[in-house]
Design a protein around this motif. Structure first.
Motif, short mmCIF file in Angstrom:
data_model
loop_
_atom_site.label_atom_id
_atom_site.label_comp_id
_atom_site.label_asym_id
_atom_site.label_seq_id
_atom_site.Cartn_x
_atom_site.Cartn_y
_atom_site.Cartn_z
N ALA A 5 1.42 -6.69 11.42
CA ALA A 5 0.41 -6.15 11.39
C ALA A 5 0.39 -4.90 10.78
O ALA A 5 -0.37 -4.03 10.02
N PHE A 6 1.66 -3.95 11.55
CA PHE A 6 1.90 -2.90 11.12
C PHE A 6 2.07 -2.50 9.69
O PHE A 6 1.78 -1.52 9.15
N LEU A 7 2.89 -3.56 9.31
CA LEU A 7 3.36 -3.17 7.40
C LEU A 7 2.11 -3.49 6.88
O LEU A 7 2.18 -2.81 5.85
N LEU A 25 0.59 -0.95 4.25
CA LEU A 25 0.37 -1.22 2.69
C LEU A 25 -1.14 -0.74 2.30
O LEU A 25 -1.27 -0.26 1.44
N GLY A 26 -2.08 -1.08 3.43
CA GLY A 26 -3.54 -0.90 3.23
C GLY A 26 -3.68 0.64 3.13
O GLY A 26 -4.57 1.28 1.97
N THR A 68 -7.10 0.42 5.67
CA THR A 68 -5.97 0.24 6.47
C THR A 68 -6.35 -1.13 7.53
O THR A 68 -5.40 -1.84 7.69
N VAL A 69 -7.47 -1.04 8.08
CA VAL A 69 -7.88 -2.16 9.04
C VAL A 69 -8.24 -3.38 7.93
O VAL A 69 -7.78 -4.41 8.74
N LEU A 103 -4.78 -9.68 5.75
CA LEU A 103 -3.38 -10.28 5.67
C LEU A 103 -2.79 -10.87 6.97
O LEU A 103 -2.16 -11.99 6.85
N MET A 104 -3.33 -10.28 8.03
CA MET A 104 -2.74 -11.12 9.27
C MET A 104 -3.30 -12.40 9.31
O MET A 104 -2.69 -13.36 9.96
#
Length: 179
Positions: free
Chosen positions: A58-60, A64-65, A108-109, A115-116
């Motif tokens: 999730a952080f990665l 990326l976002g 970002t969100v 993707l998650m």
């Protein structure tokens, strides 16, 4: 030839299930899966499962976002098509940074969340139109099912599971269920 027999031990209380998991693991039996009608707090630790790494992804994905948002705004608003909005020309990215913060946050969100979900479905092998793998429909209502691989120890394992409070014990051949 590898055995495909499993024992399905059914419980009606989550506290009894937790104690049963601890007992079965202390006797060195491998629990394949546990089916529950609702999340049982601490069950993953009792089963000895490794902590999830989904938070790292999730952080990665969020990073990326953020990178895509920064690149996109710099390219669109500064290099490709600079516009004079409200009398403020777009000379550089840093001069316009306060106006770009909401877009960076939203992308970002967006990247992290979407993707998650995709990662979770792929990791869980939940494909579109996949048939359910639930061995007993009662586990979606009010029963808990512990699935343990049988290795020529059916009687001893059944006795152990009865002593832990199982209300029903079934020996199932997974190869027969697959056909």
């Amino acid at each position: 030839m590898e055995t495909s027999k499993v024992i399905h031990a059914i419980y009606t209380d989550d506290d009894v299930l937790m104690n049963a998991v601890k007992t079965v693991r202390s006797e060195k039996h491998h629990i394949e899966e546990i089916y529950t009608p609702f999340p049982v707090h601490g069950l993953d630790k009792a089963m000895g499962l490794a902590p999830t790494r989904l938070a790292i992804t999730a952080f990665l994905y969020g990073c990326l976002g953020l990178a895509v948002a920064i690149w996109m705004m710099d390219f669109i608003m500064i290099k490709d098509w600079p516009q004079d909005i409200g009398g403020k020309p777009s000379f550089s990215f840093l001069e316009n940074l306060p106006a770009f913060v909401p877009i960076m946050f939203e992308l970002t969100v967006f990247f992290s969340a979407h993707l998650m979900v995709i990662t979770f479905y792929m990791r869980s092998r939940l494909w579109p139109f996949k048939s359910a793998e639930n061995p007993d429909p009662r586990t979606t209502d009010d029963h808990f099912l512990m699935e343990i691989t049988v290795r020529n120890n059916e009687e001893a394992l059944a006795t152990l599971l009865k002593s832990t409070g199982a209300v029903e014990i079934n020996i199932v051949d997974k190869n027969e269920d697959a056909h």
